[in-house]
Design an enzyme around this catalytic site. Structure first.
Site, mmCIF file in Angstrom:
data_model
loop_
_atom_site.group_PDB
_atom_site.id
_atom_site.type_symbol
_atom_site.label_atom_id
_atom_site.label_comp_id
_atom_site.label_asym_id
_atom_site.label_seq_id
_atom_site.Cartn_x
_atom_site.Cartn_y
_atom_site.Cartn_z
ATOM 1 N N PHE A 148 112.888 26.256 121.403
ATOM 2 C CA PHE A 148 114.085 26.292 120.638
ATOM 3 C C PHE A 148 113.750 26.314 119.400
ATOM 4 O O PHE A 148 114.647 25.694 118.292
ATOM 5 C CB PHE A 148 114.852 25.102 121.041
ATOM 6 C CG PHE A 148 114.945 24.608 122.508
ATOM 7 C CD1 PHE A 148 115.150 25.590 123.506
ATOM 8 C CD2 PHE A 148 114.124 23.442 122.872
ATOM 9 C CE1 PHE A 148 115.246 25.331 124.944
ATOM 10 C CE2 PHE A 148 114.104 23.335 124.301
ATOM 11 C CZ PHE A 148 114.631 24.312 125.160
ATOM 12 N N HIS A 149 112.954 26.969 118.604
ATOM 13 C CA HIS A 149 112.487 27.100 117.360
ATOM 14 C C HIS A 149 112.690 28.637 116.459
ATOM 15 O O HIS A 149 111.728 29.021 116.056
ATOM 16 C CB HIS A 149 111.071 26.747 117.153
ATOM 17 C CG HIS A 149 110.830 25.315 117.598
ATOM 18 N ND1 HIS A 149 109.570 24.715 117.780
ATOM 19 C CD2 HIS A 149 111.597 24.280 117.635
ATOM 20 C CE1 HIS A 149 109.881 23.309 118.137
ATOM 21 N NE2 HIS A 149 110.844 23.143 118.115
ATOM 22 N N PRO A 150 113.593 29.360 116.936
ATOM 23 C CA PRO A 150 113.865 30.502 116.242
ATOM 24 C C PRO A 150 113.844 30.668 114.855
ATOM 25 O O PRO A 150 114.621 29.724 114.179
ATOM 26 C CB PRO A 150 115.209 31.191 116.890
ATOM 27 C CG PRO A 150 116.117 29.955 117.212
ATOM 28 C CD PRO A 150 114.830 29.007 117.492
#
Length: 542
Positions: A473-475
């Site tokens: 969840f780190h775009p």
């Protein structure tokens, strides 16, 4: 739907009330002479599950607070669609994330500076990290007190976390009690964005106190449809609220804080992006910028899921009505226990190869297990270790699917296309297995549920990672900052070729940080507020 109408005039219009947007709006509105409008597509953060730390499991796939994106079928993930939760609520993803506070390595930000971004070295950004922080341990060279964002220790020492840390230390990994201190390398407990056992999102820390100011207007349920221009200057934002189209006018600047998915989407919908793609959707091109939506980076993880010998996991709590009542009372009375847990209380950062200068892999432990978080926990005692590469080389992109702002964009992450990414992730899984096999953690392991003992070779582990892994969840980096042809914003976060328009969120990161992106996004918001104020002063002087 009614015709478009002017809604409000302001000095600054900020789009997106997430990790960075709340910081930007709160800081700019500190000047009572500055009028700020903050537009948020989601609603208010009223759900109780947002504020109870373990409640992230309830919001993980809740469309009332979550965009619930999915990638396009990705060859690097065995042609699966990977679920991408993103916050759609005041606080954005800081209201639904796992609350882990990791800035990233000093080397990350020094590398940003080396890529041609003055003002973004670790020495430059550390004051902004500190300005935003209220560190419960007190102030020192790396931390500060009195800021909006509470950063605190994990309240409980879970026996699985204690065993994980001890096993890693017996394998020669040093203890580290502060991953945000002088060095990241080592094993220990995370710190979290919680205050007294409750989530401290940017909506809680930054926005709520600022909303008492008459010069700040927060508009929820406001889906931004396009940026408005006068020639090559941004003058406002057209947005949809309920069944009305409205306009927010910006006398000074429009600042996009929609994150790595929504900021490039809004730029493209507004005519800023790759010319050929925009023309294909009939979108009038305001300015050709080839890098909009490109350079996408994300942390891809792979899990090892284990059956636990003892009924001490969160799974066991959720399987027992009596235990659920007990932990509920414990939380209500003391703000401790399983309900106060972050997603992964303990972790380690290490180097997988001697030639790398700093840690390139992270392994973390969660005292629960599930097939997918949105499907609920396993109905047995279980816990999970995950591994992910900190500095992925694989690059993806985000594209429009249509010119309709209500259509989600197409996400192509291109996971594990780099041989280095593949090798590092496999080494991370092998490290997890060495720790699991070592005492004292080994005594808690009844069996490896996934990938299972038959998966042994590097090729088999890589295939498992493709089939069972997913995003952390780190775009980032879809509107990256820089001076190369694919850069979208300059080192002052101004969109190239456009006046009065900045981007301030994870999308501007030249490279993804070696940690969780929430902390760095807040820092970017803090720095953007200063840059916007300085730009106003310069404009007045001119």
């Amino acid at each position: 739907m009614t015709a478009q109408q002017d809604f409000v005039d302001a000095d600054f219009v900020v789009v997106g009330a997430g990790s960075a947007g709340c910081a930007v709006a709160a800081r700019l509105s500190e000047d009572p002479a500055t009028r700020v409008v903050l537009l948020e597509a989601g609603g208010e953060d009223k759900s109780r599950w947002i504020h109870i730390p373990l409640g992230f499991g309830k919001t993980f796939a809740d469309p009332s607070v979550n965009w619930c994106y999915q990638t396009e079928p990705d060859p690097g993930a065995a042609d699966r669609r990977v679920f991408w939760p993103r916050g759609k609520v005041l606080g954005g993803s800081s209201s639904i994330n796992g609350m882990v506070y990791i800035r990233g390595q000093a080397e990350d930000f020094d590398h940003w500076r080396q890529l041609g971004n003055p003002g973004w070295s670790f020495e430059d950004v550390l004051p902004y990290f500190k300005r935003g922080q209220d560190q419960t341990r007190g102030a020192d060279a790396f931390h500060a007190t009195g800021g909006p964002l509470c950063v605190s220790d994990v309240p409980d020492r879970h026996p699985l976390c204690e065993a994980f840390i001890e096993s890693a230390m017996r394998l020669g990994i040093p203890r580290n009690d502060d991953f945000n201190g002088a060095t990241q390398e080592g094993v220990g407990y995370h710190q979290t964005t919680t205050r007294n056992g409750r989530r401290c999102s940017t909506a809680v820390g930054y926005l709520r106190p600022a909303m008492t100011r008459p010069n700040l207007r927060v508009v929820t349920g406001a889906l931004a449809e396009k940026i408005l221009f006068d020639g090559m200057r941004a003058t406002g934002v057209a947005f949809r609220q309920a069944d009305e189209r409205r306009t927010a006018r910006a006398a000074r600047e429009v600042i996009l804080c929609g994150g790595a998915v929504n900021s490039p989407q809004l730029l493209m919908l507004s005519g800023i992006g790759p010319q050929q793609e925009l023309a294909g959707f009939g979108i009038p091109v305001v300015h050709h910028l080839a890098g909009v939506g490109r350079s996408l980076q994300d942390h891809y993880s792979a899990p090892i899921k284990l059956r636990c010998r003892e009924p001490i996991t969160v799974n066991d709590v959720m399987l027992s009505n009596i235990k659920k009542l007990q932990v509920g009372l414990q939380y209500m009375m003391f703000r401790t226990g399983p309900l106060a847990l972050a997603t992964a209380p303990a972790a380690l950062f290490v180097k997988t190869r001697p030639e790398v200068a700093s840690p390139d892999i992270k392994c973390s432990l969660s005292p629960f297990s599930a097939d997918r978080p949105q499907d609920g926990l396993h109905r047995f005692s279980g816990f999970t270790l995950i591994a992910y590469q900190l500095r992925p080389e694989s690059r993806g992109e985000i594209k429009l699917k249509s010119p309709d702002p209500t259509d989600p964009p197409a996400v192509y992450p291109n996971y594990l296309t780099s041989a280095v990414d593949q090798q590092t992730l496999v080494e991370g899984l092998k490290l997890c297995r060495r720790i699991i096999a070592h005492e004292p953690l080994a005594r808690f392991v009844e069996a490896e549920f996934l990938p299972g003992p038959t998966v042994t070779s590097d090729d088999e582990l890589l295939d498992f990672a493709r089939r069972s892994g997913g995003t952390v969840f780190h775009p980032t980096s879809t509107c990256k900052m820089g001076i190369d042809p694919m850069a979208v914003v300059d080192p002052e976060l101004r969109v190239y070729g456009i006046e009065g328009l900045r981007v301030a969120d994870a999308s501007i990161m030249p490279t993804v940080v070696s940690g969780n992106t929430n902390a760095a996004s807040i820092m970017i918001g803090e720095r953007c507020a200063d840059l916007a104020r300085a730009g106003t002063v310069q404009a007045k002087a001119a």
